[in-house]
Design a protein around this motif. Structure first.
Motif, PDB file in Angstrom:
ATOM      1  N   SER A  33       3.916  -2.694   9.115  1.00 32.19           N
ATOM      2  CA  SER A  33       3.619  -2.545   7.688  1.00 32.19           C
ATOM      3  C   SER A  33       2.240  -1.932   7.463  1.00 32.19           C
ATOM      4  O   SER A  33       1.274  -2.303   8.130  1.00 32.19           O
ATOM      5  CB  SER A  33       3.680  -3.915   6.995  1.00 32.19           C
ATOM      6  OG  SER A  33       4.925  -4.510   7.193  1.00 32.19           O
ATOM      7  N   GLY A  34       2.188  -0.993   6.529  1.00 26.60           N
ATOM      8  CA  GLY A  34       0.942  -0.334   6.185  1.00 26.60           C
ATOM      9  C   GLY A  34       0.979   0.130   4.748  1.00 26.60           C
ATOM     10  O   GLY A  34       1.938  -0.152   4.015  1.00 26.60           O
ATOM     11  N   PRO A  35      -0.034   0.865   4.304  1.00 27.47           N
ATOM     12  CA  PRO A  35      -0.110   1.237   2.881  1.00 27.47           C
ATOM     13  C   PRO A  35       1.054   2.087   2.396  1.00 27.47           C
ATOM     14  O   PRO A  35       1.513   1.905   1.267  1.00 27.47           O
ATOM     15  CB  PRO A  35      -1.437   1.991   2.795  1.00 27.47           C
ATOM     16  CG  PRO A  35      -1.743   2.429   4.191  1.00 27.47           C
ATOM     17  CD  PRO A  35      -1.187   1.362   5.068  1.00 27.47           C
ATOM     18  N   HIS A  36       1.551   3.005   3.212  1.00 26.87           N
ATOM     19  CA  HIS A  36       2.644   3.867   2.760  1.00 26.87           C
ATOM     20  C   HIS A  36       3.924   3.062   2.511  1.00 26.87           C
ATOM     21  O   HIS A  36       4.614   3.271   1.501  1.00 26.87           O
ATOM     22  CB  HIS A  36       2.899   4.974   3.783  1.00 26.87           C
ATOM     23  CG  HIS A  36       1.722   5.877   3.993  1.00 26.87           C
ATOM     24  ND1 HIS A  36       1.232   6.694   2.995  1.00 26.87           N
ATOM     25  CD2 HIS A  36       0.916   6.078   5.074  1.00 26.87           C
ATOM     26  CE1 HIS A  36       0.186   7.371   3.445  1.00 26.87           C
ATOM     27  NE2 HIS A  36      -0.024   7.011   4.704  1.00 26.87           N
ATOM     28  N   LEU A  37       4.241   2.138   3.425  1.00 32.52           N
ATOM     29  CA  LEU A  37       5.422   1.289   3.259  1.00 32.52           C
ATOM     30  C   LEU A  37       5.242   0.358   2.062  1.00 32.52           C
ATOM     31  O   LEU A  37       6.177   0.176   1.257  1.00 32.52           O
ATOM     32  CB  LEU A  37       5.668   0.475   4.529  1.00 32.52           C
ATOM     33  CG  LEU A  37       6.846  -0.507   4.502  1.00 32.52           C
ATOM     34  CD1 LEU A  37       8.146   0.211   4.199  1.00 32.52           C
ATOM     35  CD2 LEU A  37       6.940  -1.260   5.825  1.00 32.52           C
ATOM     36  N   VAL A  38       4.060  -0.214   1.916  1.00 37.38           N
ATOM     37  CA  VAL A  38       3.790  -1.133   0.808  1.00 37.38           C
ATOM     38  C   VAL A  38       3.925  -0.419  -0.534  1.00 37.38           C
ATOM     39  O   VAL A  38       4.580  -0.913  -1.460  1.00 37.38           O
ATOM     40  CB  VAL A  38       2.385  -1.754   0.954  1.00 37.38           C
ATOM     41  CG1 VAL A  38       1.978  -2.480  -0.326  1.00 37.38           C
ATOM     42  CG2 VAL A  38       2.341  -2.709   2.139  1.00 37.38           C
ATOM     43  N   ILE A  39       3.333   0.737  -0.651  1.00 39.90           N
ATOM     44  CA  ILE A  39       3.376   1.498  -1.914  1.00 39.90           C
ATOM     45  C   ILE A  39       4.808   1.897  -2.257  1.00 39.90           C
ATOM     46  O   ILE A  39       5.255   1.761  -3.405  1.00 39.90           O
ATOM     47  CB  ILE A  39       2.468   2.732  -1.818  1.00 39.90           C
ATOM     48  CG1 ILE A  39       0.998   2.303  -1.752  1.00 39.90           C
ATOM     49  CG2 ILE A  39       2.687   3.677  -2.997  1.00 39.90           C
ATOM     50  CD1 ILE A  39       0.041   3.412  -1.367  1.00 39.90           C
ATOM     51  N   ALA A  40       5.554   2.391  -1.260  1.00 40.63           N
ATOM     52  CA  ALA A  40       6.935   2.800  -1.497  1.00 40.63           C
ATOM     53  C   ALA A  40       7.788   1.612  -1.944  1.00 40.63           C
ATOM     54  O   ALA A  40       8.614   1.726  -2.857  1.00 40.63           O
ATOM     55  CB  ALA A  40       7.516   3.426  -0.240  1.00 40.63           C
ATOM     56  N   ALA A  41       7.596   0.455  -1.288  1.00 41.12           N
ATOM     57  CA  ALA A  41       8.368  -0.738  -1.645  1.00 41.12           C
ATOM     58  C   ALA A  41       8.055  -1.184  -3.071  1.00 41.12           C
ATOM     59  O   ALA A  41       8.959  -1.459  -3.862  1.00 41.12           O
ATOM     60  CB  ALA A  41       8.081  -1.867  -0.654  1.00 41.12           C
ATOM     61  N   CYS A  42       6.775  -1.231  -3.402  1.00 41.11           N
ATOM     62  CA  CYS A  42       6.377  -1.695  -4.735  1.00 41.11           C
ATOM     63  C   CYS A  42       6.897  -0.765  -5.828  1.00 41.11           C
ATOM     64  O   CYS A  42       7.351  -1.223  -6.885  1.00 41.11           O
ATOM     65  CB  CYS A  42       4.858  -1.805  -4.816  1.00 41.11           C
ATOM     66  SG  CYS A  42       4.156  -3.145  -3.827  1.00 41.11           S
ATOM     67  N   LYS A  43       6.855   0.538  -5.584  1.00 37.77           N
ATOM     68  CA  LYS A  43       7.360   1.485  -6.580  1.00 37.77           C
ATOM     69  C   LYS A  43       8.871   1.357  -6.755  1.00 37.77           C
ATOM     70  O   LYS A  43       9.414   1.736  -7.798  1.00 37.77           O
ATOM     71  CB  LYS A  43       6.997   2.919  -6.175  1.00 37.77           C
ATOM     72  CG  LYS A  43       5.522   3.249  -6.353  1.00 37.77           C
ATOM     73  CD  LYS A  43       5.244   4.700  -5.997  1.00 37.77           C
ATOM     74  CE  LYS A  43       3.787   5.077  -6.213  1.00 37.77           C
ATOM     75  NZ  LYS A  43       3.517   6.493  -5.861  1.00 37.77           N
TER      76      LYS A  43
END
Length: 288
Positions: free
Chosen positions: A120-130
């Protein structure tokens, strides 16, 4: 073994009388042992604030992002938008009773993208939240410590921009996983950055969450705690956490040995708050 012993007794005595007598004695003993058991259902606990944390009135809102969040600028909403007929809100109706306010109206499904070590990193976190799924990552994935500051800055900026661009979009809150074990030499530094960036959602693991709860609640965030036994859940609830993450057998990571069906049922006997069931697929499901 029982069949073999029964056969041995028959060979020696020519009858099963001794076997029947032993069976009857064991049955009576089992009944006596269970006599003190109180089978009345336990009174459930409701989510309670940490000591010293004022209760919010039903009309108040601690919806994420907080008005004090560093990226909640003038164009970013400071309260939860009302769902429209075109906004997916399946999570809202499914978990209204136990889901913390910051999640309501901001999730398409009551699911958390688990904080996966080295994944898990920022790209996965941002995509999931969006996509309306709460994205999370372990703080220890960001190495060295300066990278954690960069990741949190990036996540806050991109999610804040997405919410400002479309206030009705179900952008879910993001979170981090803090390892509280004494072997984590970075804990103090990581937690300092969590507070600096006012991370809305913190998951604690391998330690007592009391101090984290006090500080995170202070800036309007919520805290969930990983548990592998009901005993740990009771301690976390007493510390004032907002939710419990059941890390049962098969969940991966520092999983427990208890069946998820058994663990969830046991905790639900005394906890009415948010309950998350962890899986080894990187997806956690929120239970109402």
């Amino acid at each position: 073994l029982g069949v073999w012993l029964g056969g041995l007794v028959f060979d020696k005595t020519g009858a099963y009388d001794i076997v029947w007598m032993i069976s009857i004695a064991l049955g009576v003993l089992a009944a006596l042992v269970n006599l003190p058991v109180d089978e009345r259902p336990l009174a459930r606990l409701s989510p309670q604030p940490a000591k010293g944390r004022p209760l919010a009135s039903p009309s108040s809102s601690s919806a994420w992002p907080s008005p004090h969040s560093p990226w909640a600028g003038p164009s970013a909403p400071t309260s939860r938008p009302k769902p429209s007929s075109t906004t997916p809100t399946s999570a809202s109706s499914a978990t209204d009773m136990s889901l913390p306010q910051i999640f309501r109206g901001r999730m398409t499904v009551p699911v958390i993208a688990a904080p996966m070590f080295l994944v898990s990193g920022p790209h996965l976190v941002i995509a999931a939240c969006k996509a309306g799924v709460a994205g999370t990552f372990p703080t220890l994935n960001a190495r060295p410590i300066e990278v954690l500051d960069e990741w949190l800055t990036q996540i806050n900026a991109e999610l804040g921009a997405a919410m400002a661009a479309d206030p009705k979009a179900p952008v879910a809150p993001y979170g981090v996983n803090l390892i509280l074990h004494h072997s984590n030499t970075r804990l103090a530094q990581d937690f300092e950055l969590v507070v600096k960036h006012k991370v809305p959602f913190v998951i604690t693991s391998l330690g007592h969450p009391g101090e984290v709860v006090k500080v995170v609640h202070g800036y309007g965030g919520v805290v969930f705690s990983d548990v592998i036994h009901a005993y740990h859940a009771r301690k976390a609830i007493a510390a004032g956490v907002d939710g419990i993450v059941c890390v049962a057998a098969g969940a991966g990571g520092h999983a427990g040995t208890q069946s998820p069906f058994s663990l969830v049922r046991e905790i639900r006997e005394f906890w009415d708050g948010a309950l998350v069931l962890g899986t080894r697929r990187g997806i956690w499901a929120l239970d109402d």
